[in-house]
Scaffold this motif. Structure first.
Motif: not given
Length: 285
Positions: A271-277
Motif C-alpha cells: 500500500p502507498s500513502n503518497f498524495f498531494r493536491t
C-alpha cells in the motif's frame, strides 16, 4: 592582243613561217586568214590543217550531245505523264488499304478501352465507398471523444466531481496520471500514478489508511482552510497539521478547483500513502 596570242591563233589555223614576223605583220596575216575563212564557212574550217579538223570534231561532238539531251528531255516528257497516271492509279489503292487497316484496328482499340474502363470501375467504386465511410468514422471518433470528454473535464455528478481540472499551471503529473472518476475504477498496474476529484474516491482512499481531513495551520485565508492535507498516523506527522471536517475539506477542494494526485500501491504491491493536491491555476495548493 599580244604577239604570242596572235601567233597562237595563226598556228591553230595552220599558218607556218611566222616565227620571224613582227606584230604588225602578224596582225595582217591573221586578218587575211580570217577573211579567207568567211566565204568557205564550216567547210574551210574542216579542211584547214590539224586545227581545223579538231575544231570540226569538237563541233560535231557538241551537236551530238545536244541531240542526246533533247532526245532524253523528250523521253522524260513522254514518261512524266505515264508516271503521273501510275501515281494516280496507285493512290486510291493506298487510301483503300489505309482505310481497311484503320477499320480493323478500331474494334481492337474499342475493346481495349472497354476492358480498361471495366478494370478501373471497381477501383472507383472502392474509392467512393471509402470516401462515404470516412464521415461515419469521423462521427464515430467524435462520439468517442464526446463520451470521453466528461472524464477529463471538471464536471460533477450529483454534486460530486468526476473529472480532472486543468489550467495554465497544470503539471505533467496530472496529464500523465490515470484518471479515477469513480470507486469502480482500478489502477492499471501497481505503482501507477492516479488523479481524481471524486469525493467518494478520496474518502475511501483516506479511510483505508486511517487518514482524516486536515489543513496546515497558518495557511488559512479569511477563515477558510489553507493548504489541504491529511492527518495520517505514522506518515507526515507534524504539529502544524490541524484536522477539519470533510465538508470544510471538500468545500475548499472544490472552491479552489484542486486535483488530488495519489497512489494506491507501490510498484512492489505494498500500500502507498503518497498524495498531494495540485491547483491548475497556481503552483502552490
Amino acid at each position: 592582243m599580244k604577239v604570242d596570242e596572235i601567233r597562237g591563233q595563226l598556228r591553230k589555223r595552220g599558218v607556218s613561217g611566222i616565227s620571224a614576223l613582227r606584230k604588225p605583220e602578224l596582225v595582217k596575216t591573221l586578218a587575211k586568214t580570217l577573211r579567207a575563212e568567211r566565204p568557205s564557212g564550216g567547210a574551210a574550217r574542216r579542211s584547214t590543217g590539224p586545227a581545223g579538223r579538231a575544231t570540226g570534231t569538237r563541233a560535231s561532238a557538241g551537236r551530238a550531245a545536244a541531240t542526246k539531251k533533247a532526245a532524253s528531255g523528250r523521253a522524260a516528257g513522254k514518261a512524266a505523264p505515264g508516271r503521273a497516271q501510275a501515281a494516280n492509279k496507285t493512290a486510291p489503292a493506298k487510301k483503300a488499304a489505309a482505310k481497311k487497316a484503320a477499320e480493323k484496328k478500331a474494334p481492337a482499340r474499342k475493346a481495349s478501352a472497354r476492358k480498361a474502363a471495366a478494370k478501373a470501375a471497381p477501383a472507383k467504386k472502392t474509392t467512393s465507398a471509402a470516401r462515404k465511410s470516412t464521415p461515419a468514422r469521423t462521427s464515430t471518433s467524435s462520439a468517442r471523444a464526446s463520451a470521453a470528454a466528461p472524464s477529463r473535464a471538471g464536471t460533477t455528478r450529483g454534486g460530486t466531481a468526476t473529472g480532472i481540472r486543468t489550467g495554465r499551471s497544470t503539471s505533467r503529473s496530472v496529464r500523465s496520471s490515470q484518471l479515477i472518476s469513480s470507486t469502480a475504477d482500478r489502477p492499471e498496474r501497481p505503482g501507477r500514478s492516479l488523479v481524481t476529484t471524486n469525493h467518494d474516491v478520496i474518502r475511501r482512499w483516506a479511510g483505508e489508511r486511517g487518514a482524516r481531513p486536515a489543513t496546515i495551520a497558518g495557511t488559512e485565508r479569511e477563515g477558510r482552510a489553507g493548504v489541504l492535507t491529511f492527518n495520517m498516523p505514522g506518515y507526515r506527522e507534524s504539529s502544524r497539521v490541524r484536522e477539519i471536517t470533510w465538508d470544510e475539506w471538500f468545500g475548499t477542494f472544490d472552491e479552489r478547483k484542486l486535483n488530488l494526485i495519489y497512489q494506491e500501491q507501490l510498484r512492489d504491491g505494498r500500500p502507498s500513502n503518497f498524495f498531494r493536491t495540485e491547483s491548475p491555476d497556481r503552483e502552490d495548493a
